[in-house]
Design a protein around this motif. Structure first.
Motif, PDB file in Angstrom:
ATOM      1  N   ALA A   6      87.672  48.575 -93.173  1.00 15.08           N
ATOM      2  CA  ALA A   6      86.403  48.297 -93.850  1.00 15.08           C
ATOM      3  C   ALA A   6      86.243  46.800 -94.099  1.00 15.08           C
ATOM      4  O   ALA A   6      86.525  46.319 -95.200  1.00 15.08           O
ATOM      5  CB  ALA A   6      86.319  49.060 -95.168  1.00 15.08           C
ATOM      6  N   HIS A   7      85.791  46.045 -93.072  1.00 15.57           N
ATOM      7  CA  HIS A   7      85.485  44.623 -93.232  1.00 15.57           C
ATOM      8  C   HIS A   7      86.630  43.855 -93.897  1.00 15.57           C
ATOM      9  O   HIS A   7      86.467  43.245 -94.963  1.00 15.57           O
ATOM     10  CB  HIS A   7      84.199  44.427 -94.041  1.00 15.57           C
ATOM     11  N   GLY A   8      87.796  43.856 -93.288  1.00 14.84           N
ATOM     12  CA  GLY A   8      88.936  43.120 -93.817  1.00 14.84           C
ATOM     13  C   GLY A   8      89.677  43.833 -94.920  1.00 14.84           C
ATOM     14  O   GLY A   8      90.686  43.331 -95.415  1.00 14.84           O
ATOM     15  N   ARG A   9      89.183  44.991 -95.317  1.00 18.63           N
ATOM     16  CA  ARG A   9      89.866  45.786 -96.332  1.00 18.63           C
ATOM     17  C   ARG A   9      90.172  47.170 -95.759  1.00 18.63           C
ATOM     18  O   ARG A   9      89.933  47.447 -94.587  1.00 18.63           O
ATOM     19  CB  ARG A   9      89.001  45.902 -97.590  1.00 18.63           C
ATOM     20  N   THR A  10      90.682  48.031 -96.587  1.00 19.91           N
ATOM     21  CA  THR A  10      91.020  49.389 -96.179  1.00 19.91           C
ATOM     22  C   THR A  10      90.304  50.366 -97.103  1.00 19.91           C
ATOM     23  O   THR A  10      90.356  50.213 -98.326  1.00 19.91           O
ATOM     24  CB  THR A  10      92.537  49.626 -96.243  1.00 19.91           C
ATOM     25  N   ALA A  11      89.626  51.333 -96.512  1.00 17.94           N
ATOM     26  CA  ALA A  11      88.979  52.396 -97.285  1.00 17.94           C
ATOM     27  C   ALA A  11      89.868  53.628 -97.241  1.00 17.94           C
ATOM     28  O   ALA A  11      90.183  54.142 -96.163  1.00 17.94           O
ATOM     29  CB  ALA A  11      87.606  52.720 -96.716  1.00 17.94           C
ATOM     30  N   VAL A  12      90.298  54.084 -98.405  1.00 15.95           N
ATOM     31  CA  VAL A  12      91.167  55.253 -98.506  1.00 15.95           C
ATOM     32  C   VAL A  12      90.382  56.369 -99.202  1.00 15.95           C
ATOM     33  O   VAL A  12      89.975  56.221-100.358  1.00 15.95           O
ATOM     34  CB  VAL A  12      92.453  54.932 -99.300  1.00 15.95           C
TER      35      VAL A  12
END
Length: 251
Positions: A226-232
């Protein structure tokens, strides 16, 4: 038809008052304005002012419809406004297919056939009030038609699903006996995930397909980029309520 046409301003005004007051006074709705299709149209920074402006317009048109007048401009303004609703819904469906319209309340349901049907029914009512067809209809018939019209508008409002449609589905649909948690297919979890408000709220930020999954304590965790992050996402392995799905965005 005069009785039915004469009733339309009151039906339309009631929905416009509902929509306008929510846009002006609902803190939750304003907080979620940046996640609606309106933010895509105006920009996230201008979503809340645009929401308030739309609310003022809706209340102004509603006030005109509720004030007795011999001039047709009130119904004409309602027709233009409802036609604008349809145009906005089409834009939302094309430009932000996973976002809600932000029309009548806070929910994460994207624009669908019901949204278009509701706006189309309001437009038909406005045009009927504007045309004022000749003829007369008895008062009982008018009452039945208006009751059915209001019931249809409410049934087409996704914002109210939690009050009647979801409980009705739970009552009418008998749940299938759940298999062992380890045997729950991934596709079943993804189907529940994609119908959830959590997924709708985060879908615009997702940049990958499923990267990883694991099960723990009755929950299936599903990971996306998710745009440089992680969606958990946390998807329960039992039950079929999309509202139980949770999401966290982590660095």
């Amino acid at each position: 038809m005069n009785g039915i046409a004469a009733s339309q301003p009151y039906v339309i005004a009631s929905f416009l008052v509902w929509a306008g007051l929510l846009k002006l006074f609902s803190r939750r709705m304003r907080a979620q304005a940046g996640r609606t299709a309106l933010a895509r149209l105006t920009g996230a920074a201008r979503a809340v002012p645009a929401l308030r402006l739309a609310g003022v317009a809706e209340l102004a048109v509603a006030a005109g419809l509720l004030v007795p007048s011999a001039h047709p401009w009130n119904a004409g303004a309602a027709a233009l406004l409802t036609a604008g609703f349809l145009a906005y819904l089409w834009y939302a469906h094309v430009a932000a297919p996973t976002a809600s319209c932000g029309c009548l309340g806070t929910h994460s349901q994207p624009v669908d056939v019901r949204s278009f049907a509701r706006a189309g029914l309001l437009l038909v009512g406005a045009l009927l009030a504007l045309a004022g067809p000749a003829g007369t209809v008895s008062a009982p018939v008018v009452a039945v038609v208006v009751t059915l019209e209001v019931a249809a508008l409410l049934a087409l409002s996704s914002e109210l699903d939690g009050h009647w449609l979801t409980p009705l589905r739970r009552r009418l649909v008998r749940p299938v006996a759940a298999p062992p948690q380890d045997g729950v297919p991934l596709e079943a979890s993804l189907h529940l995930l994609r119908r959830s408000p959590a997924y709708c709220s985060a879908s615009a930020q997702l940049t990958s397909d499923v990267q990883e999954t694991w099960d723990e304590d009755g929950v299936r965790f599903v990971v996306y980029g998710a745009h440089g992050r992680t969606a958990v996402f946390a998807v329960p392995l039992t039950g079929d309520d999309p509202g139980q799905v949770k999401v966290a965005l982590v660095d």
